[in-house]
Enzyme design. Structure first.
Site, PDB file in Angstrom:
ATOM      1  N   LYS A  84       0.848  -1.207   0.000  1.00  0.00           N
ATOM      2  CA  LYS A  84       0.000   0.000   0.000  1.00  0.00           C
ATOM      3  C   LYS A  84       0.882   1.255   0.000  1.00  0.00           C
ATOM      4  O   LYS A  84       0.650   2.184  -0.778  1.00  0.00           O
ATOM      5  CB  LYS A  84      -0.931  -0.003   1.227  1.00  0.00           C
ATOM      6  CG  LYS A  84      -2.072  -1.009   1.102  1.00  0.00           C
ATOM      7  CD  LYS A  84      -2.839  -1.214   2.410  1.00  0.00           C
ATOM      8  CE  LYS A  84      -3.890  -2.324   2.226  1.00  0.00           C
ATOM      9  NZ  LYS A  84      -4.597  -2.686   3.465  1.00  0.00           N
ATOM     10  N   GLN A 143      -4.406  -0.921   9.508  1.00  0.00           N
ATOM     11  CA  GLN A 143      -4.458  -2.307   9.026  1.00  0.00           C
ATOM     12  C   GLN A 143      -5.098  -3.220  10.076  1.00  0.00           C
ATOM     13  O   GLN A 143      -4.735  -3.176  11.254  1.00  0.00           O
ATOM     14  CB  GLN A 143      -3.040  -2.780   8.671  1.00  0.00           C
ATOM     15  CG  GLN A 143      -2.976  -4.148   8.035  1.00  0.00           C
ATOM     16  CD  GLN A 143      -3.590  -4.209   6.631  1.00  0.00           C
ATOM     17  OE1 GLN A 143      -3.693  -3.206   5.942  1.00  0.00           O
ATOM     18  NE2 GLN A 143      -4.007  -5.387   6.220  1.00  0.00           N
ATOM     19  N   ASP A 171     -10.906   3.522   4.036  1.00  0.00           N
ATOM     20  CA  ASP A 171     -11.342   2.119   4.075  1.00  0.00           C
ATOM     21  C   ASP A 171     -12.872   2.014   4.005  1.00  0.00           C
ATOM     22  O   ASP A 171     -13.408   0.936   3.737  1.00  0.00           O
ATOM     23  CB  ASP A 171     -10.898   1.489   5.407  1.00  0.00           C
ATOM     24  CG  ASP A 171      -9.724   0.539   5.266  1.00  0.00           C
ATOM     25  OD1 ASP A 171      -9.570  -0.053   4.184  1.00  0.00           O
ATOM     26  OD2 ASP A 171      -8.981   0.375   6.250  1.00  0.00           O
TER      27      ASP A 171
HETATM   28  N1  GUN Z   1      -7.093  -6.264   6.530  1.00  0.00           N
HETATM   29  C1  GUN Z   1      -7.543  -7.052   5.532  1.00  0.00           C
HETATM   30  N2  GUN Z   1      -8.213  -6.324   4.615  1.00  0.00           N
HETATM   31  C2  GUN Z   1      -8.184  -5.045   5.047  1.00  0.00           C
HETATM   32  C3  GUN Z   1      -8.697  -3.829   4.526  1.00  0.00           C
HETATM   33  O1  GUN Z   1      -9.330  -3.767   3.479  1.00  0.00           O
HETATM   34  N3  GUN Z   1      -8.453  -2.717   5.274  1.00  0.00           N
HETATM   35  C4  GUN Z   1      -7.774  -2.771   6.436  1.00  0.00           C
HETATM   36  N4  GUN Z   1      -7.604  -1.627   7.087  1.00  0.00           N
HETATM   37  N5  GUN Z   1      -7.280  -3.874   6.950  1.00  0.00           N
HETATM   38  C5  GUN Z   1      -7.490  -5.006   6.254  1.00  0.00           C
END
Ligand code: GUN
Length: 298
Positions: free
Chosen positions: A52, A96, A119
């Site tokens: 990311k 995350q 998100d």
């Molecule tokens: N962990 C697994 N998928 C995601 C996501 O889409 N966003 C976040 N913040 N954590 C995750």
């Protein structure tokens, strides 16, 4: 045989547009800023977060990563989020998941300012999606990416089509169902307590798998000609590749399903690359809104 919906190519298209639009925003004196927060050492999360941050830099964004030790307190995490909420150089905040057990993930998500919640997990954004206020909402990245892939095959208007979403998570299943509904599909959400799941799946023109169980959805669950969107990413043992080796598979038994499906997303190379691309798109959108400019559509 089914058409393969290539997530890598569609994700690259999205990223190319993000780069171009980020450059255009520079004319307004704004650089999109993304802050990614990770707590602890979970290896899969480390890999996701690194990609990311890397993608954000590649898009010309201001990209910051906060890697915190597993024992970080909930209060310290809330304090960091408050700081990022107040920082005008940051347009998107991503924490995350999963977080360590001693931290209340719900509290952390709700501490993020809704206008920086790229998100799309904050109650405000969930509520906006549920009530069709998508022009000012953030839509969760994975379902948003899955919808773009679906659009390549079925177009934007799904009137008259039946969709079955297998999985009811807040991150994928529920927002996916809302997006399909907003696109006029007739939507059913199925889960582990659903009676005759194979029979229900066979009624679907659009079948979305988001359960996190390797190859659970078999070929004979797929209606001939259906579009299959596989959101699962599962790592399984692959002794055929050598001792201790693994490989990634989806929630759909791909080889079997692609004999019946009209179109299908592969794993890897399907929905996975789209998730990060949509995170970049959401961060760009946030920066456009902060600059008082109309965000581009994706
Ligand atoms: N962990 C697994 N998928 C995601 C996501 O889409 N966003 C976040 N913040 N954590 C995750």
């Amino acid at each position: 045989m089914a058409e393969i919906i290539d997530g890598k190519t569609i994700a690259e298209d999205v990223i190319a547009r993000v780069k171009q639009q980020a450059a255009s925003l520079a004319g307004s004196g704004v650089t999109p800023g993304l802050a990614v927060v990770i707590v602890g050492e979970d290896p899969a999360s480390q890999v996701y977060v690194a990609s990311k941050s890397r993608r954000a830099k590649e898009c010309g964004f201001h990209s910051v990563q906060h890697s915190l030790p597993a024992e970080t307190s909930e209060e310290a995490l809330v304090a960091l989020i408050d700081e990022l909420n107040a920082d005008p150089a940051i347009h998107g905040i991503l924490v995350q998941l999963p977080l360590p057990d001693h931290v209340d993930a719900g509290r952390i998500i709700q501490a993020i300012a809704p206008e920086k919640d790229v998100d799309g997990f904050h109650f405000i954004n969930v509520g906006k999606l549920g009530t069709g206020e998508v022009a000012t909402a953030f839509v969760p990245c994975t379902p948003a990416g899955a919808m773009l892939m679906l659009e390549r095959v079925r177009g934007k208007d799904l009137s008259g089509l039946s969709a079955v979403v297998v999985g009811r998570s807040n991150i994928v299943g529920k927002p996916m169902a809302n997006l399909l509904l907003a696109a006029n599909a007739t939507v059913t959400i199925a889960h582990s307590r659903t009676k005759d799941l194979p029979g229900l799946a066979r009624t679907a023109d659009i079948l979305v798998a988001a359960v996190g169980r390797p190859e659970m959805i078999r070929g004979d669950w797929v209606k001939p000609g259906a579009t299959v969107i596989d959101v699962g990413i599962n790592r399984i043992a692959a002794p055929e590749k050598g001792e201790g080796k693994t490989r990634l598979v989806g929630d759909v038994a791909f080889a079997e399903a692609s004999r019946n499906a009209g179109a299908i997303t592969p794993v890897p190379g399907g929905v996975g690359p789209m998730t990060i691309a949509m995170l970049m798109a959401n961060t760009l959108t946030s920066a456009f809104r902060a600059a008082g400019r109309e965000p581009p559509a994706f």
